[in-house]
Design an enzyme around this catalytic site. Structure first.
Site, PDB file in Angstrom:
ATOM      1  N   ARG A 221       6.186 -13.049   9.334  1.00 58.46           N
ATOM      2  CA  ARG A 221       6.662 -11.670   9.230  1.00 58.46           C
ATOM      3  C   ARG A 221       8.045 -11.541   9.825  1.00 58.46           C
ATOM      4  NH1 ARG A 221       2.636  -7.751   8.743  1.00 58.46           N
ATOM      5  NH2 ARG A 221       3.780  -5.860   9.169  1.00 58.46           N
TER       6      ARG A 221
ATOM      7  N   GLU B  27       0.877  -1.157   0.000  1.00 56.78           N
ATOM      8  CA  GLU B  27       0.000   0.000   0.000  1.00 56.78           C
ATOM      9  C   GLU B  27       0.924   1.218   0.000  1.00 56.78           C
ATOM     10  OE1 GLU B  27      -2.767   0.483   3.279  1.00 56.78           O
ATOM     11  OE2 GLU B  27      -3.410   2.404   2.427  1.00 56.78           O
TER      12      GLU B  27
ATOM     13  N   LYS C  94       4.404   0.818   9.714  1.00 53.45           N
ATOM     14  CA  LYS C  94       4.476   2.061   8.949  1.00 53.45           C
ATOM     15  C   LYS C  94       3.874   3.214   9.741  1.00 53.45           C
ATOM     16  CE  LYS C  94       3.043   0.147   4.967  1.00 53.45           C
ATOM     17  NZ  LYS C  94       2.666  -0.006   3.551  1.00 53.45           N
TER      18      LYS C  94
HETATM   19  P1  ATP Z   1       0.320  -1.769   7.074  1.00 56.15           P
HETATM   20  O1  ATP Z   1       0.578  -2.131   8.503  1.00 56.15           O
HETATM   21  O2  ATP Z   1       0.263  -0.328   6.791  1.00 56.15           O
HETATM   22  O3  ATP Z   1      -0.714  -2.606   6.387  1.00 56.15           O
HETATM   23  P2  ATP Z   1       2.289  -3.436   5.919  1.00 56.15           P
HETATM   24  O4  ATP Z   1       3.637  -3.398   6.562  1.00 56.15           O
HETATM   25  O5  ATP Z   1       1.432  -4.619   6.028  1.00 56.15           O
HETATM   26  O6  ATP Z   1       1.642  -2.138   6.392  1.00 56.15           O
HETATM   27  P3  ATP Z   1       1.895  -3.442   3.052  1.00 56.15           P
HETATM   28  O7  ATP Z   1       2.207  -2.336   2.137  1.00 56.15           O
HETATM   29  O8  ATP Z   1       0.502  -3.874   3.198  1.00 56.15           O
HETATM   30  O9  ATP Z   1       2.505  -3.037   4.435  1.00 56.15           O
HETATM   31  O10 ATP Z   1       2.812  -4.691   2.762  1.00 56.15           O
HETATM   32  C1  ATP Z   1       3.121  -5.193   1.492  1.00 56.15           C
HETATM   33  C2  ATP Z   1       3.559  -6.628   1.625  1.00 56.15           C
HETATM   34  O11 ATP Z   1       4.682  -6.734   2.475  1.00 56.15           O
HETATM   35  C3  ATP Z   1       2.481  -7.512   2.198  1.00 56.15           C
HETATM   36  O12 ATP Z   1       2.362  -8.662   1.388  1.00 56.15           O
HETATM   37  C4  ATP Z   1       2.958  -7.860   3.571  1.00 56.15           C
HETATM   38  O13 ATP Z   1       2.577  -9.147   3.919  1.00 56.15           O
HETATM   39  C5  ATP Z   1       4.477  -7.738   3.443  1.00 56.15           C
HETATM   40  N1  ATP Z   1       5.080  -7.347   4.710  1.00 56.15           N
HETATM   41  C6  ATP Z   1       4.796  -6.264   5.436  1.00 56.15           C
HETATM   42  N2  ATP Z   1       5.511  -6.246   6.586  1.00 56.15           N
HETATM   43  C7  ATP Z   1       6.275  -7.369   6.589  1.00 56.15           C
HETATM   44  C8  ATP Z   1       7.223  -7.926   7.498  1.00 56.15           C
HETATM   45  N3  ATP Z   1       7.542  -7.318   8.646  1.00 56.15           N
HETATM   46  N4  ATP Z   1       7.812  -9.091   7.154  1.00 56.15           N
HETATM   47  C9  ATP Z   1       7.526  -9.686   5.993  1.00 56.15           C
HETATM   48  N5  ATP Z   1       6.642  -9.221   5.104  1.00 56.15           N
HETATM   49  C10 ATP Z   1       6.007  -8.072   5.377  1.00 56.15           C
END
Ligand code: ATP
Ligand code: MG
Length: 556
Positions: free
Chosen positions: A263, A36, A273
């Site tokens: 994660r 996003e 974020k």
């Molecule tokens: P928000 O908390 O704002 O939703 P987010 O960190 O989930 O943020 P996205 O932009 O939705 O951010 O994430 C894009 C992709 O990155 C998603 O597929 C998510 O699963 C992956 N992702 C986000 N954070 C992690 C993390 N800490 N480790 C591994 N993958 C991650």
């Protein structure tokens, strides 16, 4: 941890191989990375990127970049641009760039279809009321009084939600599924909400009804033909809903399959974020690319290389078990990468003047020194030597204990790195008793690289020549937080910042050979650590960021 054996497949690679073998989707492999655009990418995203792009690369598939831009309030082109830059820096190429906002019309049309089939309705209750009616996993929720509204009325109101006639928060469109379902996500999830106050970064004010992530995400995968929709474990519980939506519309056997991995969390940092944005907005760090941030641009500015990040991610692997990784492992990865690459130079952080009294006044000479003893291909460089030098204040002690092997006036000899053996003959102090100058004599027969250069003494110290050396500002970075898990504490995370996460050292002196060092160039400052040139450097004012200290506490 010697990596001599062939790396075993991670569990998602194993699934993909099995699918290819069984001809699932005719052996086609298509993934996507779906950020996003509401913030900068962090090292956790790098883990997802390496998986999504890595799978496509390994199995001759394609990985697209899709911006899941369904919330105009938080999204911005600044983030879109930075995300693209970071992915490229990590060494990946996407197939296409897609935006969930490109599907707003398609999503709208499908929502209309659901309404017409009696599977969606407009709810006029507030978000709070809807949340209160959700129930608990063991207790059914309460049905909305608007749940059984006539289809015509739903269609009319849904149109109004998008025309600007309905104020923000006044109505939502909900899927009519099952208010008693043990999976809470099935309890009439919200599909659309009204946002009128913010323009969308791509569609402006064209739309006022915006699809929710849970409706748009799975559909977007479906529209694009994604075969393996890979994400993190928190989406396990959303998967049945994504599948449900797709099953309402799909016209073939094809459906994207979602697989989830753990994660990445790292000690002494936050990776949300929302929290990172707070740090930036409140000026608690110097921006998204502050070298203390876990963002990709922050790590890049700190001096991390794409290789070090890839190695780190290979080491931690992908599993289904949540955990937190020791920050030491990330630091270990950059040391390991820079050790053979970074040129090793003398940088004197706390300089004190040393005068070689038996060296001719006005004379200088050029000495040759190796750039990196761990890498012959690194070559050599020249260092100017002369009568007046700077050495580290800490390398001298007037009343030294027996086990102090560096410079003291006790007659013991030390070697100046790549130069001569010297012996201290005296000091000059200022009125406060601080040492201003150290006097030494050198032995001209002990020049490094000559036969006399082989004479061994207990200690070697670093130096730079006074006139040819240049000043530098050095920024010593440490962990951003003082506690291992800032999110676990009852205290606000902003109160847990490490007060010593940045120390600025001015008046450092470095070898003149670094005069033209360019931003992002890596060096090892002998005995101090790994450093890289900061982008804020200007001609005559070099700034170095400490990437990592030399000492590796990481236990293999
Ligand atoms: P928000 O908390 O704002 O939703 P987010 O960190 O989930 O943020 P996205 O932009 O939705 O951010 O994430 C894009 C992709 O990155 C998603 O597929 C998510 O699963 C992956 N992702 C986000 N954070 C992690 C993390 N800490 N480790 C591994 N993958 C991650
Ligand atoms: Mg997310």
């Amino acid at each position: 941890m010697e990596e001599t054996t062939k790396k075993s497949l991670n569990f998602i690679e194993a699934i993909v191989e099995e699918d290819i073998k069984n001809g699932v989707n005719n052996g086609r492999v298509q993934t996507r990375f779906p950020p996003e655009p509401n913030g900068y990418l962090h090292i956790g995203h790098a883990k997802a990127i390496c998986m999504d792009f890595g799978i496509a690369q390994k199995y001759n598939g394609v990985c697209n970049l899709r911006f899941d831009d369904t919330n105009p309030v938080k999204e911005d082109v600044e983030y879109v641009d930075s995300i693209m830059e970071d992915i490229k820096w990590l060494g990946y190429e996407w197939g296409n760039v897609y935006y969930a906002s490109d599907y707003f019309q398609q999503l709208w049309d499908l929502a209309i279809r659901l309404i017409k089939e009696g599977k969606a309705y407009v709810d006029e209750q507030s978000a709070e009321t809807i949340a209160q009616q959700k129930g608990t996993p063991t207790q059914p929720g309460i049905e909305s009084p608007y749940r059984n509204r006539p289809i015509e009325e739903n269609l009319e109101l849904f149109n109004k939600m998008n025309s600007g006639e309905v104020p923000e928060g006044a109505m939502v469109l909900r899927a009519k599924i099952d208010m008693a379902n043990p999976n809470m996500h099935f309890r009439d999830p919200i599909m659309y909400r009204v946002i009128t106050s913010h323009p969308h970064h791509r569609t402006g004010f064209k739309w006022k009804a915006y699809p929710m992530y849970d409706y748009a995400h799975g559909q977007s995968d479906y529209f694009e033909g994604v075969t393996h929709s890979i994400c993190t474990l928190e989406f396990v519980v959303h998967r049945p809903l994504y599948d449900w939506f797709i099953d309402q519309f799909k016209d073939s056997d094809y459906r994207p399959r979602q697989y989830e991995f753990n994660r990445l969390n790292i000690t002494y940092t936050v990776m949300s974020k929302r929290k990172m944005l707070q740090l930036v907005r409140e000026g608690l760090v110097a921006g998204w690319d502050d070298p203390r941030m876990p963002t990709i641009c922050g790590l890049r500015r700190r001096g991390y290389t794409p290789e070090s990040i890839h190695n780190f991610i290979d080491k931690i692997g992908y599993t289904k078990v949540e955990g937190t990784i020791d920050l030491g492992l990330l630091e270990h990865s950059i040391r390991e990468d820079l050790k053979p690459k970074a040129t090793r130079v003398c940088a004197i952080m706390d300089p004190v003047k040393l005068i070689i009294t038996n060296y001719p006044e006005g004379q200088t000479e050029t000495l040759t020194t190796e750039n990196n003893p761990d890498n012959e291909a690194g070559g050599t460089r020249e260092m100017i030597f002369g009568r007046e030098l700077y050495i580290e204040r800490g390398d001298f002690m007037e009343d030294a204990p027996k086990d102090f092997y560096r410079l003291t006036p006790n007659g013991r000899e030390v070697r100046l790195k790549s130069a001569y053996i010297i012996r201290c003959t005296g000091v000059k102090k200022n009125s406060q008793g601080e040492i201003e100058e150290i006097y030494c004599e050198y032995d001209p027969e002990t020049k490094s690289g000559t036969e006399g250069g082989n004479r061994k003494v207990k200690s070697t110290i670093n130096w730079v020549e006074i006139n040819s050396s240049i000043p530098a500002e050095v920024r010593l970075y440490d962990r951003l937080f003082a506690v291992e898990d800032p999110s676990a504490s009852d205290q606000d995370f902003r109160e847990l910042l490490n007060p010593d996460s940045l120390k600025i050292v001015n008046g450092c002196r470095i070898e003149g050979a670094l005069k033209n060092a360019a931003p992002m160039e890596h060096f090892q400052f002998l005995k101090h650590g790994y450093f890289c040139v900061d982008k804020d450097s200007t001609p005559g004012h070099l700034i170095f960021n400490r990437t990592a200290s030399l000492k590796d506490n990481w236990k293999k």
